[in-house]
Design an enzyme around this catalytic site. Structure first.
Site: not given
Lengths: 360, 360
Positions: A42, A148, A165, A216, A281, A307
């Site tokens: 953001g 999303k 980012a 993904k 991930n 997360k």
């Protein structure tokens, strides 16, 4: 998180069910932008947008409101720090924000009169925030989702791509994809975001952009298992490639309006590459393969409060596959699910990979 | 090296001009295999094939001849070492070869009566070797090329993919693509190569397989420049993605019979990933960006006698673009050429990347 999860958890319509909205006939004289969210991503997009509204002053109100969930950092309010030091010291330290980016702790005030809403925050906060935003925003507002699967009742475009980012904030060259329903609105959003080092391509396929952006993270878990087991790039590239085909098949199966070629955009193959080599991930899955096999513990110890999206996504996706009785057509997704959730050994992803050649 | 270079340097017909050959009507009773070449990749495939002919004894003569350019290693002939110790100590050390792989120093003897020729050697040796092979081989022989762009007068399939030799030799899971003109012959070759950890997919597009196999080394130079300049995965993924689009456009421009979907096979996106993260073109280009800017010196000091394929390929490819006056439609290939050959700064690949958005 995902089209799928926001819908089911929050009871919102999936994006794919939002009626197509035409480009606004009457554009606002001056567009007023509100960035909803002030984390790493953001803050990065607020920086880009602030630079652009400064440059494009006749079309956009130059001040960009950024809604900040207020917290105390070193004894001072985060909004005050941002508005005086022009730096989000907590989520994007070391990067200067333009002085026309204004941190606002009150959501209604931040969204008041906004004609362009930019959503960049974890999806689980949305249900609580949306009613306030709905009331405050301009009636003909448009939105762009950097998360999303959301519905605000206004036309939404979806912006996604190979966008770590910190690299974007540094001004490194990268690309992104805008999936749209209304081309006119998407072009306005492109104007708002584009810079020489941040190239955007418009694709009339918001659903495809969301599917690849969602899945993904799951494929990256598979890539992480391969890394954790010590395999090289042959094996990892094979898992990624099989993953691309199952992403396409997932789209065909559940969202037949998806466009196959979207896989060749930044939100497709490029984001998959970035996520499978650098993402969180992948990183947690690498450690999971080595042990301990405890996602909660890995998330807590490795992500500093962020997360792990892939694990909850594969739970939800696998339920969709079971409900439609098509698990057999998605052997890689099934393997990743069983490794994540059913104590199946990570080594299976390599041992069983030859079963992933489902008939076309 | 490439379809293009072998053709122009050696005066052979490009593969795309070889008349399509139907599957042989009368198959040999027993297929006899000769592997032409015994380097890292040649030895790796000889190992796979030897394991398979042992298992498939009714269809294939179990002994596999491997032509070895004779040299003396530690005072002993390399062929003798291979045939007694069952290890190619020079090019694939530490990996056991099956005892039915027989190293043969005499080419005519190795190819004598061969019904399946497997080419795995640097293309520049071909012109000298082909006449001998033509005379020695069985009249209805078929061939599979693990190099690119050759014509032997017999039906050729092309095998390519994300195949780092050492990882394949170790038995790690990976995939490859066979591009074919005759499906029956390609199925025979698939039988010869396939193992649970080495999965092959057949694609009726030998030209596409060759184009991606050739150009990936060029795109990997671009990826290497990005690495050498210290950029992250956003930028690298963007260059790779733009590269994929220019590979597709190259095919459309020069070989319109190419199939676009071949990009989603192992020889396409997966090989590009492996090459851009692990390959030697990437590695040398990374160093080139840091200096010294001398390809010959980098090749000599970094590759231990192996060749840098991307640089000679981009020279040839750029000439094709100039001859057809389409340089402007390939801004990334043009940039890579100018950085390699015209003292253009590597930083240009990032500065100019926004110009790479050519109209579709």
């Amino acid at each position: 998180m995902s089209l799928l999860q926001v819908c089911s958890h929050a009871g919102h319509l999936p994006l794919s069910q939002v009626a197509a909205v035409q480009g606004r006939v009457v554009l606002a004289d001056v567009e007023r932008v509100c960035v909803v969210g002030s984390g790493n991503w953001g803050s990065t997009v607020a920086r880009i947008i602030g630079q652009n509204t400064e440059r494009l002053g006749d079309r956009f109100d130059r001040s960009v409101k950024m809604w900040v969930y207020e917290e105390i950092v070193d004894g001072q309010k985060l909004t005050e720090i941002i508005n005086t030091r022009h730096e989000n010291v907590k989520y994007l330290p070391g990067v200067e924000l333009p002085s026309n980016v204004i941190a606002v702790p009150d959501l209604a005030q931040a969204a008041s009169g906004a004609t362009i809403l930019v959503f960049a925050l974890p999806h689980q906060f949305l249900p609580k925030l949306l009613p306030t935003i709905q009331q405050a925003r301009s009636s003909n507002a448009i939105a762009v989702s950097l998360i999303k699967g959301m519905a605000t009742g206004c036309d939404i475009s979806v912006l996604m791509g190979a966008n770590v980012a910190d690299e974007v904030a540094r001004g490194d060259f990268c690309e992104a994809t805008i999936g749209y329903r209304s081309k006119g609105n998407a072009e306005l959003i492109k104007t708002l975001f584009e810079q020489p080092t941040f190239q955007l391509r418009l694709i009339p396929d918001p659903v495809g952009v969301e599917i690849f952006g969602t899945l993904k993270n799951v494929i990256a878990l598979g890539a992480g298992f391969v890394d954790g087991l010590g395999y090289g790039t042959n094996t990892k590239a094979a898992i990624m490639r099989i993953g691309m085909h199952e992403m396409l098949r997932f789209g065909e199966t559940f969202f037949p309006e998806m466009m196959k070629d979207t896989i060749l955009e930044s939100c497709g193959v490029a984001d998959l590459i970035t996520t499978c080599f650098g993402g969180r991930n992948r990183k947690c899955a690498e450690q999971f393969a080595r042990g301990p096999r405890d996602w909660k513990q890995l998330e807590a110890s490795m992500l500093g409060g962020q997360k792990l999206q892939g694990v909850s996504t594969i739970e939800h996706v696998h339920k969709m596959l079971r409900d439609k009785q098509v698990v057999g057509r998605f052997p890689l997704l099934d393997l990743i699910y069983r490794i994540c959730m059913c104590a199946c050994e990570p080594e299976e992803i390599v041992r069983s990979a030859s079963t992933c050649y489902v008939a076309d």
